[in-house]
Scaffold this motif. Structure first.
Motif, mmCIF file in Angstrom:
data_model
loop_
_atom_site.group_PDB
_atom_site.id
_atom_site.type_symbol
_atom_site.label_atom_id
_atom_site.label_comp_id
_atom_site.label_asym_id
_atom_site.label_seq_id
_atom_site.Cartn_x
_atom_site.Cartn_y
_atom_site.Cartn_z
ATOM 1 N N LEU A 55 -3.233 -17.613 9.273
ATOM 2 C CA LEU A 55 -3.303 -18.945 8.661
ATOM 3 C C LEU A 55 -4.102 -19.902 9.550
ATOM 4 O O LEU A 55 -5.018 -20.588 9.099
ATOM 5 N N ILE A 56 -3.736 -19.937 10.839
ATOM 6 C CA ILE A 56 -4.404 -20.849 11.762
ATOM 7 C C ILE A 56 -5.901 -20.523 11.837
ATOM 8 O O ILE A 56 -6.754 -21.405 11.810
ATOM 9 N N ARG A 57 -6.198 -19.213 11.905
ATOM 10 C CA ARG A 57 -7.588 -18.802 12.023
ATOM 11 C C ARG A 57 -8.370 -19.185 10.761
ATOM 12 O O ARG A 57 -9.432 -19.778 10.823
ATOM 13 N N TRP A 58 -7.790 -18.872 9.604
ATOM 14 C CA TRP A 58 -8.503 -19.113 8.347
ATOM 15 C C TRP A 58 -8.725 -20.615 8.110
ATOM 16 O O TRP A 58 -9.810 -21.032 7.731
ATOM 17 N N MET A 59 -7.690 -21.396 8.362
ATOM 18 C CA MET A 59 -7.790 -22.833 8.089
ATOM 19 C C MET A 59 -8.895 -23.487 8.910
ATOM 20 O O MET A 59 -9.500 -24.458 8.487
ATOM 21 N N THR A 60 -9.126 -22.975 10.130
ATOM 22 C CA THR A 60 -10.103 -23.638 10.990
ATOM 23 C C THR A 60 -11.485 -23.009 10.924
ATOM 24 O O THR A 60 -12.463 -23.644 11.317
ATOM 25 N N THR A 61 -11.581 -21.750 10.439
ATOM 26 C CA THR A 61 -12.891 -21.088 10.520
ATOM 27 C C THR A 61 -13.448 -20.622 9.192
ATOM 28 O O THR A 61 -14.542 -20.062 9.152
ATOM 29 N N ASP A 62 -12.738 -20.809 8.093
ATOM 30 C CA ASP A 62 -13.284 -20.367 6.818
ATOM 31 C C ASP A 62 -14.415 -21.314 6.405
ATOM 32 O O ASP A 62 -14.191 -22.495 6.161
ATOM 33 N N THR A 63 -15.638 -20.785 6.345
ATOM 34 C CA THR A 63 -16.774 -21.669 6.095
ATOM 35 C C THR A 63 -16.727 -22.278 4.701
ATOM 36 O O THR A 63 -17.185 -23.400 4.500
ATOM 37 N N GLY A 64 -16.156 -21.524 3.742
ATOM 38 C CA GLY A 64 -16.042 -22.073 2.396
ATOM 39 C C GLY A 64 -15.182 -23.315 2.380
ATOM 40 O O GLY A 64 -15.510 -24.325 1.752
ATOM 41 N N LEU A 65 -14.076 -23.244 3.114
ATOM 42 C CA LEU A 65 -13.156 -24.376 3.158
ATOM 43 C C LEU A 65 -13.689 -25.483 4.063
ATOM 44 O O LEU A 65 -13.824 -26.639 3.641
ATOM 45 N N GLN A 66 -14.018 -25.125 5.308
ATOM 46 C CA GLN A 66 -14.438 -26.142 6.279
ATOM 47 C C GLN A 66 -15.779 -26.781 5.904
ATOM 48 O O GLN A 66 -16.029 -27.932 6.205
ATOM 49 N N GLY A 67 -16.634 -25.976 5.227
ATOM 50 C CA GLY A 67 -17.942 -26.501 4.852
ATOM 51 C C GLY A 67 -17.858 -27.697 3.934
ATOM 52 O O GLY A 67 -18.743 -28.545 3.921
ATOM 53 N N ARG A 68 -16.767 -27.775 3.153
ATOM 54 C CA ARG A 68 -16.635 -28.944 2.271
ATOM 55 C C ARG A 68 -15.535 -29.893 2.746
ATOM 56 O O ARG A 68 -15.019 -30.705 1.989
#
Lengths: 417, 277
Positions: free
Chosen positions: A314-327
């Protein structure tokens, strides 16, 4: 007849799939309002994990966690920390919440963040306690049409900034706030004041120093700029300041990366084509700027969670998912996401120039390595002394030092000589 | 007759106090007996003397305002014809109908020269912004004004009730003896309701030294007003919920309670409060 048998087959298939699939793991997360959507996105992207999202106001989070841990009930598996001192507050003997993720996160992931992004998450003794969501270092925001009108060039040093301040004051303009603690502290730290930084390699010894030449020079600059009115006597969120800005009186503002998107646009209602950004300022004698930050949240997990693997994911995905973080609405701390995010900012006609993101990115490397969480509130100590009298900042430097040292001792720190 | 009261006192008064007293001698992380360690820690806190001074300054200003203000207003209201007194009393009561937390928010606006109805007054004094207004008035004064507004209305009604209880014969007799309105108020009515005023003082004192909401909420005006350790009660809160040290918090709360009980007893016996005339 045919239709019915088809439906039965379909229903059986769905049922079989349901049985074959493992029960999703349930995680409870505490979130601020801005992180609800990202958590929902995680939930939607992960079939094996189901999130229960609880909204908690950031200032109340430490208190609520203390109570939850005391009663042993409803302790969340992961949290978002909008206030960085929570990292330190939640990893002490008294309240040991945060999971050490040093050996659970690959080095490649750690390396995928922008420079200095993870320093708040690294404890003095080398543990990694969280991953960073967004960067919030100070850069120089300025009013482009006004700069052109007055024929000014954008400052790169604090000395030039003060000159521009003088000119601004003569024209009835302002270049920032002289009362809001964080921007003032940024100016002091840029000069070399040390309001309690961890001594290298230690997790409980801090250094407080307000006596260096650069520190005193910075304080004297703030005093002069308060005196001539170029730094407003109002905080940037106070009605008087907002009115001044809306009347077009703001020439410049040394503010965090989120200030454009989250303050200038919605609160100051600045028109399109006005705001531009430049790199963090430095003092003439310095090799490079030292930029303090204002915020920049992090995600952390519970050390006694029943599902450590899922929490780390969860921690990894929330901070590094480009789809999410990109927007995301704030500048991602993750390098690759950040470059996706850049396209949006660069193509936004609201900014006067399309290099706003580039300035933010270059300035990221100037981010102060000691920025991060301390068990006590540096800002509260600072505003307590500042609000106590109308004396000059130079005169109050010893009082800041004493107050911070005392607060640090109560919080269990040792003071280095 | 006493048993419902005793049951409530036991469960919601005595039990939490005893629990806190127990906690205050423990290390609440490893659950070992610590003796006076928590007390030592709390008494050595550099903010303690400062917060005690703050609270006493506040209580002194606030109690004076309450006694003088409410005493004077109630006596004046009592001298008015009934109908207009009722209208005025209700209007005094109205600000008290707002909870004290909401009053803090209200005051944050009243103290900002840019939006306050008293803006021109602040400007005449040369106070340009909220920070200057607050630092010139001082936090004890600001909090006293807030608390006065929140609590005075209710007490004006109570003291008004006590004044109504004075028999008209007494008042008429004094009038026949040649006393004017002012003399009646000061020499006749005031001595007859002092006990209600003393009750108000005791309750307000107990309330005042436990102050928490007003300074805690000042942070809403912005970080430059945040005072998380202004009052003694806030310190207790800080220990528990920032440091995570419930033992230290319990030690501080226990001492605060002991001080409140001691001072209240002094007032009660000092004024012979329960002595029948």
């Amino acid at each position: 007849m045919k239709l019915r048998s088809l439906m039965i087959t379909a229903a059986t298939a769905v049922l079989a799939a349901g049985v074959a699939k493992a029960e999703p793991v349930k995680l409870t997360v505490w979130s601020d309002t801005a992180r609800i959507e990202p958590f929902k996105a995680f939930d939607a992207a992960h079939d094996n994990i189901e999130l229960e999202i609880v909204t908690v106001a950031p200032p109340d989070q430490t208190a609520k966690l203390q109570l939850a841990m005391r009663s042993g009930d409803d302790v969340p598996d992961a949290i978002f920390m909008a206030e960085l001192q929570q990292i330190a507050q939640l990893s002490t003997r008294r309240s040991n919440y945060l999971m050490d993720i040093s050996d659970k996160i690959d080095q490649s992931v750690v390396d995928s963040f922008l420079p200095n992004a993870l320093s708040p998450c690294q404890s003095g003794d080398g543990r990694l306690l969280c991953l960073r969501n967004d960067l919030a270092h100070f850069i120089a925001w300025y009013n482009k049409p006004k700069f052109d009108e007055l024929g000014l060039s954008v400052p790169t040093t604090w000395e030039e900034f003060e000159e521009i301040g003088k000119l601004a004051a003569e024209n009835g303009l302002i270049v920032g706030s002289g009362t809001q603690p964080t921007p003032v502290l940024n100016m002091l730290i840029a000069g070399g004041c040390e309001p309690g930084f961890l001594v290298e390699g230690s997790d409980d010894t801090i250094r407080v120093d307000f006596t260096s030449e650069g520190c005193i020079a910075a304080a004297a600059m703030v005093d002069r700029m308060r005196e001539n009115g170029s730094l407003s006597p109002h905080g940037p969120f106070e009605p008087s300041f907002v009115t001044d800005v809306q009347e077009g009186k703001l020439l410049m503002f040394n503010g965090p990366t989120w200030f454009g998107e989250h303050v200038m646009r919605p609160l100051y209602k600045m028109d399109a084509g006005i705001l531009a950004a430049s790199e963090s300022l430095k003092w003439k004698g310095q090799a490079q700027p030292q930029a303090w930050s204002w915020g920049g949240g992090v995600f952390g997990g519970y050390r006694d969670t029943e599902h450590p693997d899922e929490v780390v994911e969860l921690i990894r995905w929330m901070t590094t998912d480009t789809g999410l973080q990109g927007r995301a609405t704030t500048m991602p701390a993750h390098a690759e996401s950040s470059s996706v995010w850049r396209d949006r900012v660069a193509n936004d006609p609201w900014y006067a120039q399309n290099d706003v993101y580039d300035k933010m990115e270059t300035s990221a490397q100037y981010g102060h390595p000691s920025y991060g969480g301390y068990r006590f509130d540096i800002m509260a100590a600072f505003s307590k002394i500042d609000g106590a009298s109308n004396a000059s900042i130079v005169d109050k430097l010893p009082d800041y030092a004493a107050e911070i040292e005392n607060s640090a001792k109560v919080a269990g720190y040792k003071i280095a000589n | 007759m006493l048993s419902p009261y005793l049951a409530l006192l036991l469960f919601f008064g005595m039990a939490p106090v005893l629990y806190a007293l127990g906690l205050s001698f423990m290390d609440t992380i490893d659950w070992v007996f610590w003796g006076f360690t928590n007390y030592q820690f709390v008494l050595q806190d550099f903010r303690l003397i400062e917060s005690i001074t703050n609270v006493f300054q506040y209580v002194a200003i606030w109690l004076t305002m309450m006694l003088v203000g409410i005493g004077a207003l109630s006596l004046m209201l009592d001298a008015l014809p009934d109908r207009s007194a009722t209208v005025l009393r209700t209007s005094f009561f109205l600000p008290g109908a707002i909870t004290s937390s909401a009053i803090v928010i209200l005051w944050l606006f009243l103290l900002d020269p840019a939006v306050s109805p008293y803006g021109s007054l602040f400007e005449a004094l040369g106070w340009e912004n909220r920070q200057q207004v607050v630092s010139h008035m001082g936090y004890p004064m600001v909090f006293s004004l807030m608390a006065y507004l929140a609590y005075s209305g209710g007490w004006i009604v109570v003291i008004g009730g006590a004044l109504k209880g004075i028999s008209t014969e007494v008042i008429e007799a004094s009038r026949v003896d040649g006393a004017n309105q002012f003399q009646i108020a000061i020499r006749i009515k005031l001595p007859m309701v002092w006990r209600s005023l003393a009750l108000m003082a005791i309750l307000s004192f107990a309330n005042g030294i436990q102050m928490f909401v007003e300074p805690q909420l000042m942070a809403l005006a912005g970080r430059q007003y945040s005072r998380p350790d202004w009052s003694v009660n806030q310190l207790a809160f800080q220990y528990a919920f920032n440091l995570g040290d419930f033992g230290a918090s319990a030690a501080m709360s226990t001492m605060l309670l002991a001080a409140a009980i001691f001072i209240s007893l002094c007032v009660v016996f000092g004024t012979r409060f329960y002595k029948m005339d």
